[in-house]
Design a protein around this motif. Structure first.
Motif, PDB file in Angstrom:
ATOM      1  N   TYR A 143     -28.468 -12.287-105.457  1.00 55.80           N
ATOM      2  CA  TYR A 143     -28.184 -13.317-104.451  1.00 55.80           C
ATOM      3  C   TYR A 143     -28.650 -12.893-103.065  1.00 55.80           C
ATOM      4  O   TYR A 143     -29.470 -13.569-102.434  1.00 55.80           O
ATOM      5  CB  TYR A 143     -26.695 -13.639-104.446  1.00 55.80           C
ATOM      6  CG  TYR A 143     -26.293 -14.640-103.390  1.00 55.80           C
ATOM      7  CD1 TYR A 143     -26.710 -15.967-103.470  1.00 55.80           C
ATOM      8  CD2 TYR A 143     -25.496 -14.260-102.309  1.00 55.80           C
ATOM      9  CE1 TYR A 143     -26.346 -16.886-102.498  1.00 55.80           C
ATOM     10  CE2 TYR A 143     -25.130 -15.169-101.342  1.00 55.80           C
ATOM     11  CZ  TYR A 143     -25.555 -16.484-101.436  1.00 55.80           C
ATOM     12  OH  TYR A 143     -25.202 -17.387-100.466  1.00 55.80           O
ATOM     13  N   ASP A 223     -16.091 -16.411-111.940  1.00 64.88           N
ATOM     14  CA  ASP A 223     -16.924 -17.101-110.960  1.00 64.88           C
ATOM     15  C   ASP A 223     -16.169 -17.314-109.649  1.00 64.88           C
ATOM     16  O   ASP A 223     -16.730 -17.153-108.557  1.00 64.88           O
ATOM     17  CB  ASP A 223     -17.381 -18.443-111.535  1.00 64.88           C
ATOM     18  CG  ASP A 223     -18.411 -19.126-110.657  1.00 64.88           C
ATOM     19  OD1 ASP A 223     -19.442 -18.489-110.340  1.00 64.88           O
ATOM     20  OD2 ASP A 223     -18.195 -20.291-110.260  1.00 64.88           O
ATOM     21  N   THR A 224     -14.898 -17.645-109.745  1.00 65.17           N
ATOM     22  CA  THR A 224     -14.077 -17.828-108.545  1.00 65.17           C
ATOM     23  C   THR A 224     -13.910 -16.513-107.789  1.00 65.17           C
ATOM     24  O   THR A 224     -14.026 -16.463-106.555  1.00 65.17           O
ATOM     25  CB  THR A 224     -12.691 -18.387-108.924  1.00 65.17           C
ATOM     26  OG1 THR A 224     -12.851 -19.652-109.593  1.00 65.17           O
ATOM     27  CG2 THR A 224     -11.830 -18.574-107.685  1.00 65.17           C
ATOM     28  N   TRP A 227     -17.058 -15.549-105.926  1.00 64.35           N
ATOM     29  CA  TRP A 227     -17.151 -16.268-104.662  1.00 64.35           C
ATOM     30  C   TRP A 227     -16.235 -15.640-103.607  1.00 64.35           C
ATOM     31  O   TRP A 227     -16.628 -15.461-102.449  1.00 64.35           O
ATOM     32  CB  TRP A 227     -16.786 -17.733-104.866  1.00 64.35           C
ATOM     33  CG  TRP A 227     -16.619 -18.494-103.590  1.00 64.35           C
ATOM     34  CD1 TRP A 227     -15.468 -18.874-102.985  1.00 64.35           C
ATOM     35  CD2 TRP A 227     -17.671 -18.942-102.728  1.00 64.35           C
ATOM     36  NE1 TRP A 227     -15.711 -19.532-101.810  1.00 64.35           N
ATOM     37  CE2 TRP A 227     -17.054 -19.592-101.626  1.00 64.35           C
ATOM     38  CE3 TRP A 227     -19.057 -18.865-102.778  1.00 64.35           C
ATOM     39  CZ2 TRP A 227     -17.801 -20.150-100.596  1.00 64.35           C
ATOM     40  CZ3 TRP A 227     -19.798 -19.423-101.742  1.00 64.35           C
ATOM     41  CH2 TRP A 227     -19.160 -20.056-100.667  1.00 64.35           C
ATOM     42  N   TRP A 228     -15.032 -15.275-104.026  1.00 69.91           N
ATOM     43  CA  TRP A 228     -14.061 -14.693-103.094  1.00 69.91           C
ATOM     44  C   TRP A 228     -14.499 -13.314-102.615  1.00 69.91           C
ATOM     45  O   TRP A 228     -14.408 -12.990-101.435  1.00 69.91           O
ATOM     46  CB  TRP A 228     -12.695 -14.611-103.788  1.00 69.91           C
ATOM     47  CG  TRP A 228     -11.636 -13.937-102.973  1.00 69.91           C
ATOM     48  CD1 TRP A 228     -11.244 -14.240-101.702  1.00 69.91           C
ATOM     49  CD2 TRP A 228     -10.833 -12.824-103.385  1.00 69.91           C
ATOM     50  NE1 TRP A 228     -10.237 -13.387-101.292  1.00 69.91           N
ATOM     51  CE2 TRP A 228      -9.962 -12.514-102.304  1.00 69.91           C
ATOM     52  CE3 TRP A 228     -10.752 -12.081-104.556  1.00 69.91           C
ATOM     53  CZ2 TRP A 228      -9.045 -11.478-102.377  1.00 69.91           C
ATOM     54  CZ3 TRP A 228      -9.819 -11.059-104.625  1.00 69.91           C
ATOM     55  CH2 TRP A 228      -8.984 -10.751-103.544  1.00 69.91           C
ATOM     56  N   TYR A 232     -20.685 -15.880-103.324  1.00 66.92           N
ATOM     57  CA  TYR A 232     -21.619 -16.751-104.049  1.00 66.92           C
ATOM     58  C   TYR A 232     -21.095 -17.022-105.455  1.00 66.92           C
ATOM     59  O   TYR A 232     -20.178 -16.363-105.937  1.00 66.92           O
ATOM     60  CB  TYR A 232     -23.012 -16.144-104.114  1.00 66.92           C
ATOM     61  CG  TYR A 232     -23.175 -14.945-105.029  1.00 66.92           C
ATOM     62  CD1 TYR A 232     -23.786 -15.071-106.272  1.00 66.92           C
ATOM     63  CD2 TYR A 232     -22.726 -13.676-104.648  1.00 66.92           C
ATOM     64  CE1 TYR A 232     -23.945 -13.975-107.112  1.00 66.92           C
ATOM     65  CE2 TYR A 232     -22.887 -12.582-105.475  1.00 66.92           C
ATOM     66  CZ  TYR A 232     -23.496 -12.731-106.714  1.00 66.92           C
ATOM     67  OH  TYR A 232     -23.654 -11.647-107.535  1.00 66.92           O
ATOM     68  N   HIS A 233     -21.688 -18.025-106.117  1.00 67.87           N
ATOM     69  CA  HIS A 233     -21.327 -18.399-107.480  1.00 67.87           C
ATOM     70  C   HIS A 233     -22.447 -18.044-108.450  1.00 67.87           C
ATOM     71  O   HIS A 233     -23.598 -17.847-108.055  1.00 67.87           O
ATOM     72  CB  HIS A 233     -21.049 -19.905-107.557  1.00 67.87           C
ATOM     73  CG  HIS A 233     -19.804 -20.331-106.837  1.00 67.87           C
ATOM     74  ND1 HIS A 233     -18.528 -20.036-107.290  1.00 67.87           N
ATOM     75  CD2 HIS A 233     -19.632 -21.058-105.691  1.00 67.87           C
ATOM     76  CE1 HIS A 233     -17.629 -20.552-106.457  1.00 67.87           C
ATOM     77  NE2 HIS A 233     -18.271 -21.169-105.474  1.00 67.87           N
ATOM     78  N   GLN A 236     -25.865 -19.883-108.335  1.00 64.35           N
ATOM     79  CA  GLN A 236     -26.765 -19.697-107.200  1.00 64.35           C
ATOM     80  C   GLN A 236     -27.846 -18.657-107.470  1.00 64.35           C
ATOM     81  O   GLN A 236     -28.720 -18.438-106.642  1.00 64.35           O
ATOM     82  CB  GLN A 236     -25.960 -19.312-105.947  1.00 64.35           C
ATOM     83  CG  GLN A 236     -25.097 -20.449-105.417  1.00 64.35           C
ATOM     84  CD  GLN A 236     -24.280 -20.037-104.215  1.00 64.35           C
ATOM     85  OE1 GLN A 236     -23.147 -19.572-104.334  1.00 64.35           O
ATOM     86  NE2 GLN A 236     -24.845 -20.200-103.034  1.00 64.35           N
TER      87      GLN A 236
END
Length: 343
Positions: A143, A223-224, A227-228, A232-233, A236
């Motif tokens: 990412y 996935d959550t 992001w935290w 990013y997820h 992406q």
């Protein structure tokens, strides 16, 4: 290329992940899933310090008698500096960008770089920030590292603006090379060795092979947490969504069918999504990024022939031609050649 060391490291991490899940089970299924998901994310982004003799002391261009320059350049976004070697070849008409993968160092691609330089290419070999000799900074799986590759494109253009650009990457570096080429038409030919189709598929394959549990159990929470913790997820970082944008520039995909790090099934999926011209080279007995080690001579020959054909013997794709050529065509000059046409 430190590939087999990387393989052992991944397996050790996933064993710890499994134990974490068992401990989490004592506080219920949800707690267990959360614990495993958290470990997946932390293992992925956690900095890894160099400790062993092998990690601290490696070959450099000096041992291969290469006229390499120690360089740094900025990413297109970020306040760090990317480290690399620039190896100029007198009178070169091409520059090849070479990059290792996750936790890889520029020294891992020194052999490939030497063969490319001896064949008459300028070479820019670099390592992704936080993955190689520079440690202590959280990393991602492509990412943020994409910005480093885009920075390498800018540096290569500044150093030799008259040359045509190609790229070869390994593992995560291969996935990034595909995404970067999709965004930047200056990269006219790409070799991707053992790339993953999606960020999610790479994590899923590792979990499935080690825990023998469907990744769907951990998917949403992981996935959550990604992001935290990293911003990013999964969706992406998906080379499979972008590889089609590279056409009509050529892509060569290389993969070993005994790959234990990236699912070998990702290779035909990427090939199907790519536009022409494209080529898929699958080797039955090769591990992750191991095709070179199965047959070094065949690997180097295919690599050099690919760049020779698509960067030296062909004209750039029509959309890559400069305004000067377009203007000449409008005034009665010759029309630009397409991909694969001989000069």
């Amino acid at each position: 290329m430190a590939i087999f060391q990387q393989k052992r490291s991944v397996r050790r991490s996933l064993k710890k992940l499994a134990l974490g899940g068992l401990v989490g089970g004592s506080v219920g299924i949800v707690g267990s899933i959360f614990a495993v998901s958290m470990y997946i994310v932390d293992t992925l982004i956690r900095p890894k310090r160099l400790t062993s003799f092998y990690e601290l002391y490696t070959f450099t261009p000096f041992e291969l008698d290469l006229p390499a320059e120690e360089i740094t350049f900025p990413p297109v976004e970020g306040d760090h500096q990317v480290t690399g070697w620039y190896i100029p070849y007198p009178g070169a008409t091409t520059t090849i960008i070479v990059c290792p993968g996750y936790r890889g160092r520029r020294a891992d691609v020194l052999g490939t770089s030497a063969h490319l330089w001896k064949a008459g290419h300028n070479v820019l070999a670099f390592e992704y920030y936080g993955h190689g000799s520079v440690v202590g900074s959280p990393v991602t799986l492509g990412y943020r590292e994409l910005n480093d590759f885009l920075g390498a494109i800018e540096y290569a253009k500044q150093r030799a603006p008259q040359t045509r650009l190609g790229a070869i990457g390994y593992s995560m570096g291969a996935a990034i090379a595909l995404m970067a080429a999709a965004r930047r038409p200056e990269v006219e030919a790409v070799i991707a060795d053992s790339p993953f189709a999606t960020h999610k598929s790479a994590v899923e394959y590792a979990v499935r092979r080690t825990l023998h549990i469907p990744f769907v159990v951990f998917d949403r929470i992981t996935d959550t947490l990604l992001w935290w913790r990293a911003g990013y997820h999964f969706n992406q970082v998906e080379p499979i969504r972008e590889i089609g944008k590279i056409a009509p520039r050529p892509v060569l995909l290389i993969h070993g069918l005994k790959d234990s790090i990236v699912d070998p099934e990702d290779a035909p999926k990427l090939y199907e999504a790519a536009g022409d011209p494209k080529e898929l080279w699958l080797v039955p007995d090769a591990e992750h990024c191991g095709v070179y080690f199965v047959d070094r001579e065949a690997y180097v020959e295919k690599m050099l022939n690919f760049f020779d054909l698509h960067l030296r013997k062909s004209r750039p794709p029509i959309q890559l031609q400069g305004r000067k050529e377009a203007s000449s065509a409008e005034q009665g000059g010759t029309r630009p050649f397409g991909v694969g046409q001989e000069v």
